[in-house]
Design a protein around this motif. Structure first.
Motif, short mmCIF file in Angstrom:
data_model
loop_
_atom_site.label_atom_id
_atom_site.label_comp_id
_atom_site.label_asym_id
_atom_site.label_seq_id
_atom_site.Cartn_x
_atom_site.Cartn_y
_atom_site.Cartn_z
N ALA A 172 0.86 -1.20 0.00
CA ALA A 172 0.00 0.00 0.00
C ALA A 172 0.89 1.24 0.00
O ALA A 172 1.16 1.84 1.04
N THR A 173 1.35 1.60 -1.19
CA THR A 173 2.23 2.78 -1.34
C THR A 173 1.71 3.66 -2.47
O THR A 173 0.88 3.21 -3.28
N THR A 174 2.23 4.88 -2.53
CA THR A 174 1.81 5.79 -3.61
C THR A 174 2.22 5.24 -4.97
O THR A 174 1.55 5.49 -5.98
N GLU A 175 3.32 4.46 -5.01
CA GLU A 175 3.77 3.86 -6.29
C GLU A 175 2.70 2.89 -6.82
O GLU A 175 2.39 2.88 -8.01
N SER A 176 2.15 2.11 -5.91
CA SER A 176 1.10 1.14 -6.30
C SER A 176 -0.13 1.88 -6.83
O SER A 176 -0.75 1.46 -7.82
N LEU A 177 -0.49 2.99 -6.18
CA LEU A 177 -1.64 3.79 -6.64
C LEU A 177 -1.38 4.36 -8.03
O LEU A 177 -2.26 4.37 -8.89
N ALA A 178 -0.13 4.83 -8.23
CA ALA A 178 0.25 5.40 -9.53
C ALA A 178 0.17 4.32 -10.60
O ALA A 178 -0.30 4.56 -11.73
N LYS A 179 0.60 3.11 -10.25
CA LYS A 179 0.59 1.97 -11.17
C LYS A 179 -0.86 1.68 -11.61
O LYS A 179 -1.13 1.41 -12.79
N ALA A 180 -1.80 1.78 -10.65
CA ALA A 180 -3.22 1.54 -10.96
C ALA A 180 -3.75 2.59 -11.93
O ALA A 180 -4.51 2.29 -12.85
N GLN A 181 -3.29 3.84 -11.73
CA GLN A 181 -3.78 4.92 -12.61
C GLN A 181 -3.22 4.82 -14.01
O GLN A 181 -3.85 5.23 -14.97
N GLU A 182 -2.01 4.28 -14.10
CA GLU A 182 -1.37 4.19 -15.42
C GLU A 182 -1.77 2.94 -16.18
O GLU A 182 -1.33 2.73 -17.31
N ALA A 183 -2.57 2.08 -15.57
CA ALA A 183 -2.98 0.82 -16.21
C ALA A 183 -3.69 1.10 -17.53
O ALA A 183 -4.30 2.15 -17.70
#
Length: 426
Positions: free
Chosen positions: A12-23
């Protein structure tokens, strides 16, 4: 196997959130966010990130119309709710319930979801959240016309909330109760509940949307009592509040404002309101429907009136408030036109009257018989000959009421003399 059941979680990190947005698509984003939520870490940063992930996931599932998954999400998040503050739990739960409401055709799902959450909040002793979910459930039951269940729920909820003195929730519940009694055609109770809502609202700051709802309900109740001028001013207040918030309820307030103008014989003002700056913003079938009715009323034309009702069925017939008032307006207009047409005659063919008023014969015949029964004019229908026979207005002799009054007074004198004689004899 659904993405929600995948064993491999993402931190649960901001990198994971960014990864979801860039999907590359929504399905992949949803899959990544599910995995973020499954991170077992309960550090402050991880919990904050998971909250953002839940909000994003809710938005994606809403856009994809995946209502059943939103429902399952609430069940899956129960362990997470145990480690975050109660206020945040309440915010997430209400957010997901609101999200399901945005998906069309989910009213039954929303009801069962609210019932599930009520059971859970009761078991977890989360009173604050339970009361709000129950209020939401009552509103859904009211929409679904399950009045008995809604009334039972509201009655117990009001007692509980009054004890706790939660004014903001009390305003919501009193308003709901007012709408419910109005739907059950119990006007005195609807007014009493609205007064209670106003009293509670006066003691606190009420958000503009809620104030708009109070004004809208006030307008509806005043219109029901045929006080259209007061109703208009309430609808105007509601319209201004909703319009500033860009709330879709603004169009209903505008529609009812126009209805009030027509009902007080000021149909000519309708075009002016529609072409004003505020009115132009809401041009569409609802406004067109009211304009068509106003035109028909100005021309005193039943034919145009019927055309408007036919062309704008969903805007006029299917809105219970507009429909009720327009039915009485149509009846008044029809009666006025029929009285004017039959005035010169002592005997006239029903077919001729129907031709003049441009309505079907059976429709006219039914209305004329109703008017005779209601003593709108003296006459009879000769159905064999297809004629209407109009009688001269029988002049009531003025001597009759005077005679009755004299007899009544004599009766009173005899009674008092009898009482006196009875006392002397005793």
């Amino acid at each position: 196997m659904s993405s929600s059941m995948e064993s491999s979680y993402l931190p649960a990190t901001t990198e994971s959130l960014a990864k979801a947005q860039e999907a590359k698509d929504a399905s992949e984003s949803i899959s990544i966010l599910y995995r973020v939520i499954q991170d077992p870490s309960s550090s402050a940063d991880a919990l904050r990130t998971k909250e953002v992930a839940i909000t994003n996931l809710t938005n994606y599932l809403t856009k994809e119309n995946r209502a059943e998954e939103l429902r399952n999400l609430l069940t899956q998040l129960r362990p997470f709710f145990a480690v975050i503050p109660k206020a945040k739990t309440a915010k997430i739960v209400r957010g997901i319930i609101d999200a399901v409401a945005k998906i069309p055709g989910t009213s039954d799902l929303q009801i069962s979801l609210c019932k599930e959450m009520v059971e859970w909040t009761r078991a977890e002793k989360r009173t604050f959240l339970r009361q709000r979910v129950e209020a939401r459930l009552a509103a859904l039951l009211l929409e679904n016309q399950e009045y008995t269940e809604a009334l039972t729920l509201l009655t117990s909820l009001i007692k509980e909330v009054r004890r706790l003195d939660d004014k903001l929730l009390l305003v919501d519940i009193d308003l709901l109760e007012s709408k419910l009694h109005f739907s059950l055609r119990n006007l005195p109770k609807a007014k009493a509940s609205l007064t209670a809502a106003r009293t509670a609202a006066n003691a606190i700051y009420v958000p503009p949307a809620q104030q708009g709802t109070i004004d809208l309900q006030s307008g509806i109740l005043h219109a029901e009592e045929k006080d259209y001028k007061t109703a208009y001013s309430y609808f105007f207040e509601a319209f201004e509040a909703y319009s500033a918030l860009e709330d879709p309820k603004a169009i209903f307030s505008l529609k009812y404002m126009l209805l009030c103008k027509i009902m007080v014989n000021q149909a000519d003002d309708v075009a002016g309101i529609i072409s004003s700056k505020a009115g132009l913003k809401y041009l569409g079938p609802d406004v067109d429907a009211m304009k068509a009715v106003a035109d028909a009323y100005s021309k005193r034309s039943l034919k145009y009136f019927e055309t408007a009702l036919r062309d704008y069925k969903s805007q006029l017939e299917e809105d219970p408030i507009v429909h009720r008032h327009l039915s009485s307006l149509y009846d008044t207009l029809l009666e006025q036109n029929l009285c004017r047409l039959i005035e010169p005659y002592s005997r006239v063919e029903i077919a001729h009257v129907a031709e003049m008023i441009e309505l079907p014969i059976d429709h006219v015949e039914k209305k004329l018989s109703q008017m005779i029964l209601d003593k709108k004019f003296a006459g009879t229908l000769d159905q064999g000959a297809g004629c209407l026979i109009i009688f001269e207005d029988p002049k009531t002799e003025e001597i009759f009421p005077a005679t009755l009054e004299t007899i009544s007074n004599v009766g009173k004198v005899v009674d008092s003399l009898y009482m006196r004689s009875a006392k002397i004899m005793a």
